[in-house]
Design a protein around this motif. Structure first.
Motif, PDB file in Angstrom:
ATOM      1  N   SER A 373       0.824  -1.201   0.000  1.00 43.99           N
ATOM      2  CA  SER A 373       0.000   0.000   0.000  1.00 43.99           C
ATOM      3  C   SER A 373       0.859   1.253   0.000  1.00 43.99           C
ATOM      4  N   TYR A 374       0.382   2.285  -0.688  1.00 39.90           N
ATOM      5  CA  TYR A 374       1.009   3.603  -0.631  1.00 39.90           C
ATOM      6  C   TYR A 374       0.320   4.509   0.395  1.00 39.90           C
ATOM      7  N   ARG A 375      -0.683   3.979   1.076  1.00 40.82           N
ATOM      8  CA  ARG A 375      -1.443   4.815   2.006  1.00 40.82           C
ATOM      9  C   ARG A 375      -0.633   5.247   3.231  1.00 40.82           C
ATOM     10  N   PRO A 376       0.125   4.360   3.876  1.00 33.60           N
ATOM     11  CA  PRO A 376       0.943   4.825   5.002  1.00 33.60           C
ATOM     12  C   PRO A 376       2.080   5.707   4.480  1.00 33.60           C
ATOM     13  N   ARG A 377       2.155   6.925   4.952  1.00 35.51           N
ATOM     14  CA  ARG A 377       3.180   7.866   4.494  1.00 35.51           C
ATOM     15  C   ARG A 377       4.196   8.095   5.619  1.00 35.51           C
ATOM     16  N   PHE A 378       5.423   7.660   5.390  1.00 36.98           N
ATOM     17  CA  PHE A 378       6.486   7.792   6.386  1.00 36.98           C
ATOM     18  C   PHE A 378       7.546   8.815   5.993  1.00 36.98           C
ATOM     19  N   GLY A 379       7.459   9.401   4.815  1.00 38.08           N
ATOM     20  CA  GLY A 379       8.573  10.162   4.272  1.00 38.08           C
ATOM     21  C   GLY A 379       8.776  11.546   4.854  1.00 38.08           C
ATOM     22  N   LEU A 380      10.059  11.922   4.972  1.00 39.28           N
ATOM     23  CA  LEU A 380      10.393  13.323   5.198  1.00 39.28           C
ATOM     24  C   LEU A 380       9.926  14.149   3.999  1.00 39.28           C
ATOM     25  N   TYR A 381      10.040  13.533   2.827  1.00 42.37           N
ATOM     26  CA  TYR A 381       9.500  14.109   1.598  1.00 42.37           C
ATOM     27  C   TYR A 381       8.332  13.242   1.154  1.00 42.37           C
ATOM     28  N   THR A 382       7.198  13.858   0.916  1.00 44.68           N
ATOM     29  CA  THR A 382       6.022  13.092   0.525  1.00 44.68           C
ATOM     30  C   THR A 382       5.947  12.989  -0.997  1.00 44.68           C
ATOM     31  N   VAL A 383       5.458  11.844  -1.470  1.00 43.39           N
ATOM     32  CA  VAL A 383       5.346  11.567  -2.904  1.00 43.39           C
ATOM     33  C   VAL A 383       3.988  10.912  -3.153  1.00 43.39           C
ATOM     34  N   ASP A 384       3.223  11.462  -4.064  1.00 40.95           N
ATOM     35  CA  ASP A 384       1.924  10.883  -4.411  1.00 40.95           C
ATOM     36  C   ASP A 384       2.131   9.856  -5.526  1.00 40.95           C
ATOM     37  N   ALA A 385       2.511   8.654  -5.127  1.00 41.59           N
ATOM     38  CA  ALA A 385       2.930   7.650  -6.099  1.00 41.59           C
ATOM     39  C   ALA A 385       1.820   7.241  -7.052  1.00 41.59           C
ATOM     40  N   LEU A 386       0.577   7.266  -6.610  1.00 42.54           N
ATOM     41  CA  LEU A 386      -0.529   6.797  -7.447  1.00 42.54           C
ATOM     42  C   LEU A 386      -1.186   7.890  -8.276  1.00 42.54           C
ATOM     43  N   THR A 387      -1.008   9.140  -7.887  1.00 40.71           N
ATOM     44  CA  THR A 387      -1.760  10.218  -8.557  1.00 40.71           C
ATOM     45  C   THR A 387      -0.899  11.290  -9.209  1.00 40.71           C
ATOM     46  N   ASP A 388       0.400  11.297  -8.941  1.00 40.01           N
ATOM     47  CA  ASP A 388       1.274  12.331  -9.489  1.00 40.01           C
ATOM     48  C   ASP A 388       2.273  11.698 -10.462  1.00 40.01           C
ATOM     49  N   PRO A 389       2.054  11.838 -11.763  1.00 44.27           N
ATOM     50  CA  PRO A 389       2.985  11.241 -12.734  1.00 44.27           C
ATOM     51  C   PRO A 389       4.418  11.759 -12.607  1.00 44.27           C
ATOM     52  N   SER A 390       4.567  12.974 -12.080  1.00 41.27           N
ATOM     53  CA  SER A 390       5.912  13.538 -11.941  1.00 41.27           C
ATOM     54  C   SER A 390       6.656  12.976 -10.732  1.00 41.27           C
ATOM     55  N   LEU A 391       5.923  12.340  -9.820  1.00 41.52           N
ATOM     56  CA  LEU A 391       6.509  11.781  -8.592  1.00 41.52           C
ATOM     57  C   LEU A 391       7.365  12.819  -7.862  1.00 41.52           C
ATOM     58  N   ALA A 392       6.854  14.025  -7.784  1.00 39.02           N
ATOM     59  CA  ALA A 392       7.581  15.120  -7.139  1.00 39.02           C
ATOM     60  C   ALA A 392       7.801  14.829  -5.662  1.00 39.02           C
ATOM     61  N   ARG A 393       8.979  15.192  -5.186  1.00 41.30           N
ATOM     62  CA  ARG A 393       9.320  15.098  -3.765  1.00 41.30           C
ATOM     63  C   ARG A 393       8.951  16.425  -3.111  1.00 41.30           C
ATOM     64  N   ARG A 394       7.987  16.407  -2.212  1.00 39.82           N
ATOM     65  CA  ARG A 394       7.550  17.636  -1.558  1.00 39.82           C
ATOM     66  C   ARG A 394       7.914  17.572  -0.074  1.00 39.82           C
ATOM     67  N   PRO A 395       8.647  18.542   0.434  1.00 39.26           N
ATOM     68  CA  PRO A 395       9.117  18.477   1.815  1.00 39.26           C
ATOM     69  C   PRO A 395       7.975  18.581   2.822  1.00 39.26           C
ATOM     70  N   THR A 396       8.044  17.772   3.857  1.00 40.48           N
ATOM     71  CA  THR A 396       7.145  17.921   4.993  1.00 40.48           C
ATOM     72  C   THR A 396       7.773  18.885   5.993  1.00 40.48           C
ATOM     73  N   ASP A 397       7.042  19.197   7.041  1.00 36.57           N
ATOM     74  CA  ASP A 397       7.561  20.083   8.078  1.00 36.57           C
ATOM     75  C   ASP A 397       8.815  19.532   8.742  1.00 36.57           C
ATOM     76  N   ALA A 398       8.999  18.196   8.707  1.00 36.13           N
ATOM     77  CA  ALA A 398      10.101  17.566   9.425  1.00 36.13           C
ATOM     78  C   ALA A 398      11.442  17.729   8.717  1.00 36.13           C
ATOM     79  N   VAL A 399      11.449  18.174   7.461  1.00 35.94           N
ATOM     80  CA  VAL A 399      12.724  18.377   6.765  1.00 35.94           C
ATOM     81  C   VAL A 399      13.557  19.428   7.484  1.00 35.94           C
ATOM     82  N   ALA A 400      12.979  20.595   7.701  1.00 35.89           N
ATOM     83  CA  ALA A 400      13.707  21.651   8.404  1.00 35.89           C
ATOM     84  C   ALA A 400      14.031  21.241   9.838  1.00 35.89           C
TER      85      ALA A 400
END
Length: 449
Positions: A373-400
């Protein structure tokens, strides 16, 4: 709970978990407390695994489980987050945090897609991956087995077949010889207890097969430890153990108890605990990790417990992180930054009380395929694997937050955790059920439950 009971039956030949030693009253974070700064040279890392992030994966036990929609599979795998082609950028993201360790796995199924036939393109990919990690000033932490093996190994009976042990060691010897003398930290088997549980439910296996797998993994780790030290002298070797609250004795019995003489550091994965006010850890059995209320203070007791058991060895938190539900905020307002700071605080408390910490890895650098499943999100950078064809890495608050923690060698003196410690913790019932825990509610933004 039934799979866990089956696992218990299979490993009852090992000793029960060591009794908790009395540590005195449970530590109160709200009072003035003793913390230790992380030392210069401390190993700050990020973690991922090959199968979970690479995408475009060759024939393996897990591609087969996904294809036939085995137990717990809800999403297709496809490209995952395409680490296979985006690793240069992901390595830069890790380095920009200030990390000096990058953990991943070198996948047997990709290296050797057919018996005795190695794929030169796969080898070139891993060569460049390790080269770039080192060029970015980070040490590679390489996992040799993160629950995945080639399809041809599945066809020969997987761990039921004694030949798999020899095949596994032959592949591991190739990898270790190729990346020796490069500062690698070696992990043989990732979370053996979870590996066995997944195989029990996914293949599936009976209890006889489960017991055979356990025996095989114990023998293979012991042989791998000696082999690695012969080929790559001085390189640290271990297996990371999954902490499992009330079932932790069972989890340790899968492999850890049998190889404490064949590890160079204690590798611990800590995600959740349990206490009389918080029994949500049961959601781990259903894969609904986002419903678990974290117990940051439990990490303090876990670190102390393992250090007492093996006082001569240093300790490394190989995995720690928090799941959100498809990236949505938690209903209680607890953020990834809160979770990270709170756990780092309790590690600093453990260090001040004598735990010999050498490293910490955040799981994970990016969201990835969480075993069905892609539903559990653990990343410092979030990625919408099922809906974003670009698979962009977007920083969460925890990056800083993580960048600041690394730069400042921990949380500031006087930090008070966001989440209040719970009463009567499974991690140390003697201290927490009968000790005194003066924790003024006003000092915490979020209660224990």
């Amino acid at each position: 709970m039934l799979p866990a009971l089956a696992l218990a039956v299979a490993v009852t030949v090992t000793a029960p978990p060591a009794a908790h030693a009395r540590t005195g009253p449970a530590p109160s974070a709200a009072k003035a407390s003793k913390t230790a700064k992380f030392p210069p040279g401390f190993l700050w890392g990020v973690a991922t695994s090959g199968f979970q992030g690479e995408g475009s994966f060759p024939d393996s036990n897990w591609t087969r489980y996904v294809k036939r929609k085995a137990t717990g599979i809800s999403d297709p795998y496809e490209k995952s987050v395409d680490f296979l082609h985006r690793y240069p950028g992901d390595i830069k993201l890790a380095r920009n945090l200030g990390a000096n360790v990058f953990r991943t796995s070198i996948e047997w199924a990709r290296i050797e897609p057919r018996p005795g036939v190695r794929d030169p393109k796969a080898i070139a990919y891993y060569d460049d991956l390790i080269r770039r990690i080192r060029a970015a000033g980070m040490r590679p932490m390489i996992t040799l087995d993160h629950w995945v093996y080639p399809g041809w190994v599945a066809d020969q009976g997987a761990w039921d077949n004694p030949k798999t042990q020899a095949d596994w060691l032959r592949n591991a010897r190739f990898i270790v010889d190729r990346y020796k003398h490069q500062g690698v930290i070696w992990i043989t088997f990732n979370e053996a207890s979870a590996y066995m549980y997944k195989e029990l439910t996914m293949r599936p296996m009976d209890l006889g097969q489960l017991a055979a797998m356990r025996t095989a993994i114990v023998k293979t780790h012991r042989a791998a430890y000696d082999m690695i030290h012969k080929i790559d002298p001085g390189a640290p070797v271990s297996t990371n153990v999954a902490y499992g609250t009330a079932l932790n004795g069972i989890f340790d019995a899968a492999l850890f108890n049998e190889v404490t003489d064949k590890i160079d550091f204690i590798g611990i994965d800590y995600y959740y605990g349990a206490n009389a006010e918080n029994l949500t850890a049961g959601y781990a059995l259903t894969g609904e990790f986002w419903k678990i209320d974290p117990e940051p203070e439990g990490l303090y007791y876990v670190l102390k417990s393992y250090q007492r058991r093996l006082p001569k060895l240093p300790v490394y938190v190989v995995e720690n992180g928090m799941s959100t539900d498809n990236g949505k905020p938690r209903p209680d307002g607890y953020t990834r930054s809160d979770h990270l700071r709170d756990h780092i605080y309790w590690i600093q408390r453990a260090m001040a009380d004598g735990v010999k910490m050498i490293g910490y890895n955040y799981w994970s650098l990016t969201d990835n395929y969480e075993w069905g499943s892609y539903r559990p999100r653990f990343g410092l950078y979030t990625v919408d694997a099922l809906t974003d064809p670009s698979l962009a890495r977007r920083p969460t608050d925890a990056v800083a937050t993580y960048r600041s923690i690394i730069a400042n060698r921990g949380v500031p003196s006087g930090y008070v955790p966001v989440r209040r410690p719970g009463w009567c913790s499974v991690e140390d019932p003697v201290a927490t059920c009968f000790g005194t825990t003066p924790t003024p509610p006003a000092a915490y933004r979020i209660p224990a439950r």
